[in-house]
Design a protein around this motif. Structure first.
Motif, PDB file in Angstrom:
ATOM      1  N   VAL A 108      37.143  -2.275  10.076  1.00 15.78           N
ATOM      2  CA  VAL A 108      37.094  -0.925  10.665  1.00 15.78           C
ATOM      3  C   VAL A 108      35.717  -0.281  10.475  1.00 15.78           C
ATOM      4  O   VAL A 108      35.150   0.257  11.441  1.00 15.78           O
ATOM      5  N   PRO A 109      35.120  -0.305   9.276  1.00 17.37           N
ATOM      6  CA  PRO A 109      33.759   0.235   9.169  1.00 17.37           C
ATOM      7  C   PRO A 109      32.737  -0.516  10.019  1.00 17.37           C
ATOM      8  O   PRO A 109      31.727   0.071  10.442  1.00 17.37           O
ATOM      9  N   ALA A 110      32.992  -1.797  10.290  1.00 14.77           N
ATOM     10  CA  ALA A 110      32.059  -2.560  11.112  1.00 14.77           C
ATOM     11  C   ALA A 110      32.012  -2.034  12.545  1.00 14.77           C
ATOM     12  O   ALA A 110      30.989  -2.181  13.222  1.00 14.77           O
ATOM     13  N   ILE A 111      33.106  -1.427  13.016  1.00 13.02           N
ATOM     14  CA  ILE A 111      33.091  -0.823  14.350  1.00 13.02           C
ATOM     15  C   ILE A 111      32.057   0.294  14.399  1.00 13.02           C
ATOM     16  O   ILE A 111      31.244   0.388  15.331  1.00 13.02           O
ATOM     17  N   ALA A 112      32.082   1.165  13.374  1.00 14.47           N
ATOM     18  CA  ALA A 112      31.107   2.251  13.317  1.00 14.47           C
ATOM     19  C   ALA A 112      29.687   1.707  13.194  1.00 14.47           C
ATOM     20  O   ALA A 112      28.741   2.265  13.782  1.00 14.47           O
ATOM     21  N   ASP A 113      29.517   0.616  12.470  1.00 18.08           N
ATOM     22  CA  ASP A 113      28.192   0.026  12.313  1.00 18.08           C
ATOM     23  C   ASP A 113      27.664  -0.505  13.639  1.00 18.08           C
ATOM     24  O   ASP A 113      26.496  -0.295  13.982  1.00 18.08           O
ATOM     25  N   LEU A 114      28.523  -1.180  14.399  1.00 20.32           N
ATOM     26  CA  LEU A 114      28.112  -1.676  15.715  1.00 20.32           C
ATOM     27  C   LEU A 114      27.762  -0.530  16.655  1.00 20.32           C
ATOM     28  O   LEU A 114      26.793  -0.609  17.424  1.00 20.32           O
ATOM     29  N   ALA A 115      28.558   0.531  16.607  1.00 26.99           N
ATOM     30  CA  ALA A 115      28.277   1.687  17.457  1.00 26.99           C
ATOM     31  C   ALA A 115      26.965   2.357  17.056  1.00 26.99           C
ATOM     32  O   ALA A 115      26.173   2.770  17.911  1.00 26.99           O
ATOM     33  N   ARG A 116      26.720   2.466  15.769  1.00 27.16           N
ATOM     34  CA  ARG A 116      25.499   3.104  15.273  1.00 27.16           C
ATOM     35  C   ARG A 116      24.255   2.303  15.666  1.00 27.16           C
ATOM     36  O   ARG A 116      23.197   2.875  15.935  1.00 27.16           O
ATOM     37  N   ARG A 117      24.392   0.986  15.737  1.00 26.99           N
ATOM     38  CA  ARG A 117      23.265   0.142  16.140  1.00 26.99           C
ATOM     39  C   ARG A 117      23.043   0.126  17.643  1.00 26.99           C
ATOM     40  O   ARG A 117      22.106  -0.499  18.128  1.00 26.99           O
ATOM     41  N   GLY A 118      23.906   0.793  18.396  1.00 25.72           N
ATOM     42  CA  GLY A 118      23.761   0.857  19.845  1.00 25.72           C
ATOM     43  C   GLY A 118      24.184  -0.393  20.574  1.00 25.72           C
ATOM     44  O   GLY A 118      23.793  -0.606  21.726  1.00 25.72           O
ATOM     45  N   VAL A 119      24.981  -1.222  19.915  1.00 26.25           N
ATOM     46  CA  VAL A 119      25.410  -2.496  20.507  1.00 26.25           C
ATOM     47  C   VAL A 119      26.745  -2.356  21.209  1.00 26.25           C
ATOM     48  O   VAL A 119      26.935  -2.853  22.333  1.00 26.25           O
ATOM     49  N   LEU A 120      27.659  -1.652  20.598  1.00 25.18           N
ATOM     50  CA  LEU A 120      29.057  -1.671  21.027  1.00 25.18           C
ATOM     51  C   LEU A 120      29.252  -1.093  22.418  1.00 25.18           C
ATOM     52  O   LEU A 120      29.895  -1.707  23.277  1.00 25.18           O
ATOM     53  N   PHE A 121      28.704   0.077  22.683  1.00 20.47           N
ATOM     54  CA  PHE A 121      28.987   0.752  23.944  1.00 20.47           C
ATOM     55  C   PHE A 121      28.360   0.027  25.136  1.00 20.47           C
ATOM     56  O   PHE A 121      28.909   0.018  26.232  1.00 20.47           O
ATOM     57  N   GLY A 122      27.217  -0.594  24.920  1.00 21.60           N
ATOM     58  CA  GLY A 122      26.626  -1.390  25.991  1.00 21.60           C
ATOM     59  C   GLY A 122      27.481  -2.595  26.343  1.00 21.60           C
ATOM     60  O   GLY A 122      27.645  -2.928  27.525  1.00 21.60           O
TER      61      GLY A 122
END
Length: 252
Positions: A48-62
């Motif tokens: 679950v924290p890894a989701i926030a980490d991916l979003a913070r790195r700008g990877v997830l939403f793209g």
């Protein structure tokens, strides 16, 4: 007369089921896993924290945007081909008899079986993924549309023809409105199948999308991020099906 339960009571059962599922997930990956670091990395307290980490790195939403774009493109192609084809097959008995063996054969072939063909035809990139999504979504739309045409009351057609309606007018005024529910059901089923096929299709050499991100996390041995992407895929699939279900209920 049925009385709907209070809104709070309606959420108790699904919330309890989710809580139990998360508890079981934690128990299997934390308690039973013991010192196994590989299994422990899949645990909820890491994923679950890894989701926030991916979003913070700008990877997830793209990656989400890329996957949804490919999904939409494949569904539009499948609908553009499948709806007219379904109406033709449902309206013409001779065409249905002629196409049944071929259609039944093609729909029983896994869409991912066409992956080497898609890459050979379209190369590496978005197009083979869109092709595989369209191939997965086509048959539910065709078959449900044809079933909708078959379900139209023959008496309605006779009434329309007795009033002087042409074949085209019968199609647009009687058959299309009466079969709309079946068509939308086919699109909803196609959406679910296409979403399942999309993720492995994005492992064919593209450099974006949720399927690509799973491979990328695996190659980096970042199993918490891999589990995070799996969670995102499940949540998005649930939301997409919910939107389709609401649209279907509204249209009916």
């Amino acid at each position: 007369m049925t009385v709907s339960p209070p809104s709070r009571a309606r959420w108790i059962a699904p919330a309890t089921a989710i809580a139990l599922a998360v508890l079981l997930w934690w128990f299997l990956t934390t308690v039973l896993a013991g010192e196994d670091r590989l299994l422990n990395s899949f645990a909820p307290q890491h994923a679950v924290p890894a989701i926030a980490d991916l979003a913070r790195r700008g990877v997830l939403f793209g990656d989400i945007a890329a996957s949804l774009w490919r999904l939409l493109g494949g569904l539009l192609i499948a609908a553009a081909i499948g709806v007219p084809l379904g109406f033709a097959v449902g309206s013409l008995a001779a065409l249905e008899r002629a196409t049944r063996p071929v259609f039944q054969f093609l729909r029983m072939v896994s869409p991912l079986s066409w992956a080497p063909v898609a890459v050979a035809l379209f190369g590496i990139g978005h197009r083979p993924v869109v092709f595989l999504v369209a191939a997965a979504a086509l048959w539910p739309i065709v078959l449900n549309t044809a079933a909708g045409v078959h379900a139209v009351d023959p008496g309605h057609r006779l009434v329309a023809r007795s009033l002087g309606a042409t074949r085209t007018e019968v199609l647009t005024s009687v058959v299309l409105p009466a079969s709309r529910g079946h068509v939308l059901t086919g699109v909803r089923v196609a959406l679910g199948i296409a979403w399942v096929v999309l993720v492995p299709a994005e492992m064919l050499g593209v450099d974006s999308g949720l399927g690509y991100q799973i491979l990328n996390a695996r190659d980096q041995l970042a199993y918490d991020q891999m589990m995070a992407v799996i969670l995102v895929i499940g949540v998005l699939g649930y939301l997409l099906d919910g939107i389709a279900r609401r649209a279907l209920a509204h249209r009916r």
